[in-house]
Motif scaffolding. Structure first.
Motif, short mmCIF file in Angstrom:
data_model
loop_
_atom_site.label_atom_id
_atom_site.label_comp_id
_atom_site.label_asym_id
_atom_site.label_seq_id
_atom_site.Cartn_x
_atom_site.Cartn_y
_atom_site.Cartn_z
N ILE A 1 0.95 -1.04 -0.24
CA ILE A 1 0.28 0.08 -0.28
C ILE A 1 0.42 1.28 0.11
O ILE A 1 2.54 0.75 0.21
CB ILE A 1 -0.90 -0.31 1.00
N THR A 2 0.22 2.04 -0.33
CA THR A 2 1.04 3.41 -0.70
C THR A 2 -0.14 4.89 0.67
O THR A 2 -1.24 4.48 0.43
CB THR A 2 1.48 4.20 -1.99
N PRO A 3 0.53 5.62 0.80
CA PRO A 3 -0.51 6.95 1.19
C PRO A 3 -1.36 7.20 0.40
O PRO A 3 -2.78 7.67 0.95
CB PRO A 3 0.77 8.12 1.53
N GLU A 4 -1.06 7.24 -1.18
CA GLU A 4 -2.04 8.10 -1.86
C GLU A 4 -3.31 6.86 -1.97
O GLU A 4 -4.36 7.08 -2.78
CB GLU A 4 -1.20 7.80 -3.43
N PHE A 5 -2.34 5.52 -1.97
CA PHE A 5 -3.39 4.70 -1.34
C PHE A 5 -4.53 4.92 -1.08
O PHE A 5 -6.02 4.44 -0.64
CB PHE A 5 -2.99 3.03 -1.68
N LEU A 6 -4.22 4.23 -0.21
CA LEU A 6 -4.75 5.11 1.63
C LEU A 6 -5.80 5.81 1.61
O LEU A 6 -6.75 6.21 1.99
CB LEU A 6 -4.06 5.46 2.81
N LYS A 7 -5.50 7.48 0.74
CA LYS A 7 -6.32 8.30 0.69
C LYS A 7 -7.42 7.65 -0.37
O LYS A 7 -8.02 8.81 0.18
CB LYS A 7 -5.47 10.03 0.51
N LYS A 8 -7.08 7.72 -1.75
CA LYS A 8 -8.09 7.43 -2.59
C LYS A 8 -8.99 6.18 -2.12
O LYS A 8 -10.39 6.36 -2.09
CB LYS A 8 -7.02 6.59 -4.17
N HIS B 1 -14.17 3.99 1.17
CA HIS B 1 -14.09 2.24 1.81
C HIS B 1 -13.76 1.83 2.56
O HIS B 1 -14.58 1.06 3.11
CB HIS B 1 -13.35 1.97 0.30
N ALA B 2 -12.56 1.97 3.08
CA ALA B 2 -12.66 1.98 4.73
C ALA B 2 -13.19 2.67 6.01
O ALA B 2 -13.18 1.66 7.02
CB ALA B 2 -11.07 2.90 4.91
N LEU B 3 -14.50 3.84 5.35
CA LEU B 3 -15.06 4.21 6.53
C LEU B 3 -15.92 2.62 6.79
O LEU B 3 -16.19 2.84 8.02
CB LEU B 3 -15.47 5.73 6.24
N VAL B 4 -16.70 2.40 5.53
CA VAL B 4 -17.63 1.09 5.12
C VAL B 4 -17.06 0.19 6.37
O VAL B 4 -17.74 -0.49 7.17
CB VAL B 4 -17.60 1.21 3.77
N VAL B 5 -15.28 -0.32 5.51
CA VAL B 5 -14.51 -1.30 6.52
C VAL B 5 -15.20 -1.47 7.93
O VAL B 5 -15.27 -2.08 8.35
CB VAL B 5 -13.75 -1.87 6.32
N VAL B 6 -14.73 -0.04 8.67
CA VAL B 6 -14.60 0.15 9.79
C VAL B 6 -15.77 -0.23 10.88
O VAL B 6 -16.05 -0.61 11.22
CB VAL B 6 -14.11 1.66 9.95
N ILE C 1 -14.37 6.26 15.73
CA ILE C 1 -14.08 6.92 15.66
C ILE C 1 -12.67 7.33 15.61
O ILE C 1 -12.29 7.36 15.64
CB ILE C 1 -14.59 8.00 16.70
N PRO C 2 -12.09 6.30 17.06
CA PRO C 2 -10.85 6.57 17.57
C PRO C 2 -10.43 5.35 16.48
O PRO C 2 -9.51 5.69 15.86
CB PRO C 2 -10.97 5.37 18.47
N ILE C 3 -11.08 4.69 15.44
CA ILE C 3 -10.45 3.66 14.43
C ILE C 3 -9.91 4.72 13.06
O ILE C 3 -9.24 4.63 12.70
CB ILE C 3 -11.46 2.66 14.00
N LEU C 4 -11.16 5.18 13.02
CA LEU C 4 -10.76 6.35 11.92
C LEU C 4 -9.86 7.44 12.15
O LEU C 4 -8.53 7.62 10.83
CB LEU C 4 -11.92 7.13 11.82
#
Length: 276
Positions: free
Chosen positions: A210-217, A221-226, A246-249
Motif C-alpha cells: 500500500i501507499t499513502p495515495e492508496f490509503l487516501k483514495k 471505502h475504509a470508513l465502510v469497512v471500519v 471514531i478512534p479507528i478512523l
C-alpha cells in the motif's frame, strides 16, 4: 549435498519456530491457570464489573452531563436483574476456562510479540534490528489503549443500553452467563486488535503493498469497512458502533502519516545507496 544442507536449514527454522510457538503457548496457559485460580476475583472485579451501578464510567458520564446541566440515565443506573443464568451443568466451568484463555492471550500479548520478533530478527540486518526495537512497545501500547478504551467506554455503554432495552413490559430480560461474558471478551479482544491498524499499515507500506495515495483514495471505502468491523465486535446499537469507529478512523489517518514517512524514508535511502 547442497540440497541436504538446505533441507537441514529449513528443518532448523521449523524447529526454532516450534519452540517460539511452544513458549508463547506456555505463557498463555500459565496466565490462564492464574486467572482460573482467581476466577471469582476476575469475574467480580473485571468481567462482571459493568453490571454494577457504581462502575466508574457511569459516575464520570453522570458528572459530565451534570456539568452542562443535562439529565442523564447514567446518574441513576439500575439493572433489572444482575443475576446471570447458568443453564447447562458445565456452563460455569467451561466459561471460566474459556475466559481465562482469552485473558491469557490479552495479558501475554507483549510477550507473544517479543517471541515473533525473536524469530524474525535473525533474518534482519543490524540497521533493521535497531529500527525495529520500538515495535513491541508501540504495538503493545496501542493494544492496551484499545483494551482500556473498550473496557471503560464501549463495554459500559453497551451493557447499560442492552440491559435496559425493553420492547414491552411483557418481556423480561434474563441473560445467560455465556452471552454476557461473550459480549465483554469479544469487545475487549476485538477493539484491542483494531487499534493495531497503524502498525499494520506500517508493515504493508514497508513491503510495498500500500501507499499513502492508496490509503487516501480508498478512505471512504475504509470508513465502510471500519463500520462493518465495529458492527461485528460491538452490540447492534448505533452509539457503540460510532464510538468504536471514531478512534479507528483517527488511527487510519495516523496510519496515512506513518505510510508517508515510510515512503519518504525509503526514497531517501534509495538516493543514498550507490548506483550500479
Amino acid at each position: 549435498m547442497a540440497e541436504k544442507q538446505k533441507e537441514m536449514s529449513f528443518l532448523g527454522h521449523l524447529e526454532e519456530l516450534r519452540w517460539h510457538l511452544v513458549r508463547g503457548a506456555s505463557a498463555i496457559f500459565i496466565l490462564a491457570i492464574v486467572f482460573f485460580v482467581f476466577a471469582e476475583e476476575v469475574y467480580d472485579n473485571f468481567l462482571l464489573a459493568h453490571i454494577k451501578p457504581d462502575f466508574i464510567t457511569y459516575q464520570v458520564f453522570c458528572d459530565f452531563f451534570n456539568l452542562f446541566g443535562l439529565e442523564s440515565d447514567f446518574c441513576n443506573v439500575t439493572f433489572a436483574d444482575k443475576k446471570l443464568q447458568s443453564i447447562k451443568v458445565t456452563s460455569q466451568l467451561m466459561n471460566s476456562i474459556w475466559s481465562s484463555l482469552i485473558l491469557g492471550v490479552i495479558v501475554s500479548f507483549p510477550y507473544l510479540l517479543w517471541e515473533i520478533w525473536r524469530f524474525v530478527a535473525p533474518g534482519l540486518t543490524e540497521k533493521e534490528v535497531s529500527k525495529s526495537k520500538g515495535f513491541i512497545f508501540t504495538a503493545s501500547f496501542l493494544f492496551f489503549i484499545g483494551l482500556l478504551f473498550s473496557f471503560y467506554v464501549i463495554a459500559p455503554i453497551s451493557v447499560h443500553f442492552l440491559y435496559n432495552y425493553q420492547i414491552s413490559e411483557s418481556i423480561v430480560n434474563s441473560f445467560t452467563l455465556q452471552s454476557h461474558i461473550g459480549l465483554i471478551t469479544n469487545m475487549l479482544l476485538g477493539v484491542s486488535i483494531l487499534f493495531e491498524l497503524p502498525v499494520l499499515i506500517y508493515f504493508l507500506t514497508k513491503i510495498g503493498l500500500i501507499t499513502p495515495e492508496f490509503l487516501k483514495k480508498y478512505r471512504k471505502h475504509a470508513l465502510v469497512v471500519v463500520l462493518i468491523l465495529a458492527a461485528i465486535i460491538t452490540p447492534p446499537d448505533i452509539a457503540s458502533q460510532v464510538i468504536v469507529a471514531i478512534p479507528i478512523l483517527i488511527l487510519y489517518e495516523i496510519g496515512i502519516t506513518v505510510s508517508k514517512r515510510v515512503i519518504k524514508k525509503q526514497q531517501k535511502d534509495a538516493q543514498k545507496s550507490p548506483r550500479v
